[in-house]
Design a protein around this motif. Sequence first.
Motif, PDB file in Angstrom:
ATOM      1  N   ARG A   1      -4.149  -8.537  -4.917  1.00 32.92           N
ATOM      2  CA  ARG A   1      -5.018  -7.799  -5.042  1.00 32.92           C
ATOM      3  C   ARG A   1      -5.492  -7.015  -3.268  1.00 32.92           C
ATOM      4  O   ARG A   1      -5.698  -6.578  -3.419  1.00 32.92           O
TER       5      ARG A   1
ATOM      6  N   ILE B   1      -1.146  -6.802 -11.315  1.00 31.86           N
ATOM      7  CA  ILE B   1      -2.213  -5.875 -10.393  1.00 31.86           C
ATOM      8  C   ILE B   1      -0.963  -4.766  -9.546  1.00 31.86           C
ATOM      9  O   ILE B   1      -1.734  -3.831  -8.673  1.00 31.86           O
TER      10      ILE B   1
ATOM     11  N   GLN C   1      -4.189 -14.965  -7.011  1.00 32.79           N
ATOM     12  CA  GLN C   1      -4.243 -13.295  -7.678  1.00 32.79           C
ATOM     13  C   GLN C   1      -4.864 -12.565  -6.671  1.00 32.79           C
ATOM     14  O   GLN C   1      -5.129 -11.135  -6.714  1.00 32.79           O
TER      15      GLN C   1
ATOM     16  N   ALA D   1      -2.164  -5.493  -2.376  1.00 29.35           N
ATOM     17  CA  ALA D   1      -2.668  -4.090  -2.508  1.00 29.35           C
ATOM     18  C   ALA D   1      -1.403  -3.410  -2.348  1.00 29.35           C
ATOM     19  O   ALA D   1      -0.822  -2.614  -2.306  1.00 29.35           O
TER      20      ALA D   1
END
Length: 315
Positions: A75, A98, A71, A78
Amino acid sequence: MRLVFAGTPEVALPSLEALLASDHEVVAVVTRPNARAGRGRSLVPSPVRRRAEAAGLEVLTPERPSDEDFQRRLRELAPDACPVVAYGALVPPSALEIPRHGWVNLHFSLLPAWRGAAPVQHAIMAGDEVAGASTFRLEAGLDTGPVFGVMTETVKPTDTAGDLLDRLAHGGAGLLVATLDGIADGSLTPVPQPADGVSLAPKIEVDDARVRWSTPAVAVDRQMRGCTPAPGAWTVFRGERLKLLPVTVEPGYAGPPLAAGELAAGKREVLVGTASGVVRLGELRPHGKKQMAAADWARGVRIEPGERLDATDPA
């Protein structure tokens, strides 16, 4: 949009190819860890991993999508959205949040029909005349999220699950790209699924593929086509498993009545009785042997009068 694609088996490849050729940017791929396969049970990468590495993409293979390291990397990447096709693992809410446009799943059914792991197999076994694919926003429930778009596909009388899934995988790839286009330009708004018409499609286990000769011929035909190619229809003959490919229903049969599972072998065909009518066996594979025509198999085993399939359990 920046995309992180999630998928594992070969059926996900048409979608990955379509996204790679689209105006969107696939920045990474998420797939299941290498799995053991083949006689040697060696670790083998997924089809999606092999294609992603050939394209020079970063590949993420978390044991679970809830893993913190996964995770954290997601992130960092993006993504605007995470398109998903047959990934094979439950995505937790912490990961769903996310990407700003969420995870967009391509599911091979006309939702809310056939939610679950085996929608195509269940559609064929149920005798559906029309199947399809849906794109929807993934959420915590099992295939319950709001739908972006659908496509339909006629189920042919001879379709196996493999045949239909192949057509849906290629047609669905276009639907997935169109859905992401619509999300990107703001023209698509997902619509909540109706409360009516929900049906479930759990994974087809090996025991589910054991042919039920005590059902009508049409049901036997559907069951066998729905279980082809995986897990593969089977029955028992003289205490051993006999793998079967799809059969042909014989509505014009005018011979002596055959009990459920009872065999009748001619020079060029092998018939089997069901609860109503008979079916003609296609190709089959005896235990420990190669695939062969049913008539060739029957000559070798010398079927006795009144002998039945599934008369005894396998050893």
